[in-house]
Motif scaffolding. Structure first.
Motif, mmCIF file in Angstrom:
data_model
loop_
_atom_site.group_PDB
_atom_site.id
_atom_site.type_symbol
_atom_site.label_atom_id
_atom_site.label_comp_id
_atom_site.label_asym_id
_atom_site.label_seq_id
_atom_site.Cartn_x
_atom_site.Cartn_y
_atom_site.Cartn_z
ATOM 1 N N GLN A 44 -8.527 8.737 12.184
ATOM 2 C CA GLN A 44 -8.981 9.260 11.043
ATOM 3 C C GLN A 44 -10.427 9.425 10.961
ATOM 4 O O GLN A 44 -11.269 8.848 11.458
ATOM 5 C CB GLN A 44 -8.530 8.478 9.910
ATOM 6 N N VAL A 73 0.923 -1.232 -0.138
ATOM 7 C CA VAL A 73 -0.024 0.041 -0.097
ATOM 8 C C VAL A 73 0.965 1.274 -0.016
ATOM 9 O O VAL A 73 1.584 1.536 0.849
ATOM 10 C CB VAL A 73 -0.988 -0.025 1.194
ATOM 11 N N LEU A 84 -8.076 -2.661 -0.198
ATOM 12 C CA LEU A 84 -8.471 -3.273 1.169
ATOM 13 C C LEU A 84 -9.525 -4.430 0.938
ATOM 14 O O LEU A 84 -9.591 -5.545 1.295
ATOM 15 C CB LEU A 84 -9.391 -2.226 2.016
ATOM 16 N N VAL A 97 -6.873 2.915 -2.543
ATOM 17 C CA VAL A 97 -6.535 1.959 -1.196
ATOM 18 C C VAL A 97 -7.577 1.540 -0.559
ATOM 19 O O VAL A 97 -7.754 0.185 0.074
ATOM 20 C CB VAL A 97 -5.704 3.100 0.042
ATOM 21 N N TYR A 98 -8.751 1.934 -0.756
ATOM 22 C CA TYR A 98 -10.202 1.480 -0.378
ATOM 23 C C TYR A 98 -10.428 0.003 -1.128
ATOM 24 O O TYR A 98 -10.739 -0.800 -0.445
ATOM 25 C CB TYR A 98 -11.275 2.443 -0.172
ATOM 26 N N GLY A 158 1.313 5.505 1.794
ATOM 27 C CA GLY A 158 0.194 4.332 2.325
ATOM 28 C C GLY A 158 0.358 4.366 3.948
ATOM 29 O O GLY A 158 -0.631 3.990 4.354
ATOM 30 N N TYR A 165 -9.563 -1.515 8.970
ATOM 31 C CA TYR A 165 -8.066 -1.933 9.527
ATOM 32 C C TYR A 165 -8.195 -2.439 10.910
ATOM 33 O O TYR A 165 -7.404 -3.199 11.065
ATOM 34 C CB TYR A 165 -7.299 -0.962 9.160
ATOM 35 N N PRO A 204 -4.511 7.347 1.673
ATOM 36 C CA PRO A 204 -5.861 6.728 1.760
ATOM 37 C C PRO A 204 -6.915 7.404 1.088
ATOM 38 O O PRO A 204 -7.994 6.656 0.842
ATOM 39 C CB PRO A 204 -5.951 6.233 3.714
ATOM 40 N N HIS A 205 -6.896 8.608 1.269
ATOM 41 C CA HIS A 205 -8.137 9.576 0.589
ATOM 42 C C HIS A 205 -7.601 10.172 -0.385
ATOM 43 O O HIS A 205 -6.278 10.257 -0.710
ATOM 44 C CB HIS A 205 -8.568 10.263 1.753
ATOM 45 N N ALA A 233 -2.580 5.503 5.904
ATOM 46 C CA ALA A 233 -3.841 4.551 5.936
ATOM 47 C C ALA A 233 -3.982 4.041 7.303
ATOM 48 O O ALA A 233 -4.861 3.761 8.029
ATOM 49 C CB ALA A 233 -3.847 3.295 4.808
ATOM 50 N N PHE A 289 2.725 -1.497 4.431
ATOM 51 C CA PHE A 289 2.311 -0.152 4.142
ATOM 52 C C PHE A 289 3.825 0.861 4.016
ATOM 53 O O PHE A 289 4.725 0.715 5.073
ATOM 54 C CB PHE A 289 1.524 0.480 5.317
ATOM 55 N N ALA A 297 -11.202 3.148 7.669
ATOM 56 C CA ALA A 297 -10.216 2.878 8.663
ATOM 57 C C ALA A 297 -10.737 1.726 9.656
ATOM 58 O O ALA A 297 -9.702 1.012 10.246
ATOM 59 C CB ALA A 297 -9.643 4.239 9.440
#
Lengths: 133, 118
Positions: free
Chosen positions: A55, A12, A26, A22-23, A47, A69, A16-17, A50, A43, A66
């Motif tokens: 978050q 990764v 996952l 990344v979503y 990355g 995770y 994340p955003h 994330a 990561f 998040a």
């Protein structure tokens, strides 16, 4: 049979955003974990963001992931590594990392394993597949 | 060698789709087997028959369909497709929609999984 189980590593490397990579990545991890494969996730670069604890995507107007995770260990993905150098470059320390589950016996929280950059190459060399999400 | 190919970007906007196609053509010419092609992220836009590029340009969806006609398994991820409005009705022939389990099987069964994306 044990030696037939394929080792699959995910990297990764994106934040994340700001994009869906990344979503959706996952989602791939969660599905592949249901198969007979030895999954690990590293990561690095942006990355590492994330794995930042606390978050909140409310103001972005997106669902956020998040929390997922936080239950990776429940999905039997416990080999989660984070590159120390990438964290340090971005002002993050181990204390910033979110919890990825809890130990079945002791109920102690489990955090991602911080590794050094030069450990990643040898880990990659052992893999059957490396997927970059 | 048995190869699987993962395409993560949409057509025209990125070169990933062209690179994947060229890679597959070269691999086939060398006698390699393509275990399957999987489209994920915006890659799912590669195989919609709604695209209508200028006539003097390559038709990316038709190109994939032709590979499918040769018997190569071409799979579009259902989760990524639904999010982007890609459904069975808009797919070119010789392509199917299925789940990430198909990518998993390609990854496990192929000698190499080659990813094309940004």
């Amino acid at each position: 049979m044990a030696e037939d189980i394929k080792k699959i590593m995910f990297t990764v490397r994106k934040a994340p955003h700001g994009s869906i990579y990344v979503y959706e990545g996952l989602e791939v991890k969660l599905i592949m974990a249901a198969y007979d494969a030895d999954i690990s996730v590293v990561f690095m670069d942006d990355g590492v963001f994330a794995l930042k604890d606390g978050q909140n995507t409310a103001e972005l107007g997106i669902k956020g992931f998040a929390a997922t995770y936080g239950v990776m260990v429940d999905y039997e993905i416990s080999k989660i590594y984070v590159d120390r150098k990438s964290m340090e470059d971005r002002g993050m320390t181990e204390n910033d990392l979110l919890v990825i589950g809890e130990d079945e016996d002791t109920e102690e929280p489990i955090k991602p394993t911080v590794i050094e950059t030069d450990q990643i190459g040898p880990m990659m060399a052992e893999q059957h597949n490396i997927l970059c999400f | 060698m048995k190869l699987a190919v993962l395409v993560l970007e949409g057509p025209y906007n990125h070169e990933a789709s062209d690179s994947a196609y060229n890679f597959i053509q070269a691999a086939l010419e060398k006698g390699h087997e393509i275990r399957g092609i999987f489209f994920y992220h915006d890659g799912v836009y590669n195989v919609t028959k709604l695209m209508e590029p200028p006539q003097d340009d390559r038709h990316i969806a038709n190109r994939w369909s032709e590979l499918g006609a040769k018997g190569i398994d071409i799979v579009v991820c259902i989760a990524a497709a639904k999010r982007r409005g890609i459904v069975d009705d808009v797919l070119v022939p010789n392509v199917r929609i299925s789940g990430l389990g198909q990518l998993t099987m390609m990854a496990i069964e192929a000698d190499r999984l080659v990813t094309f994306g940004d």
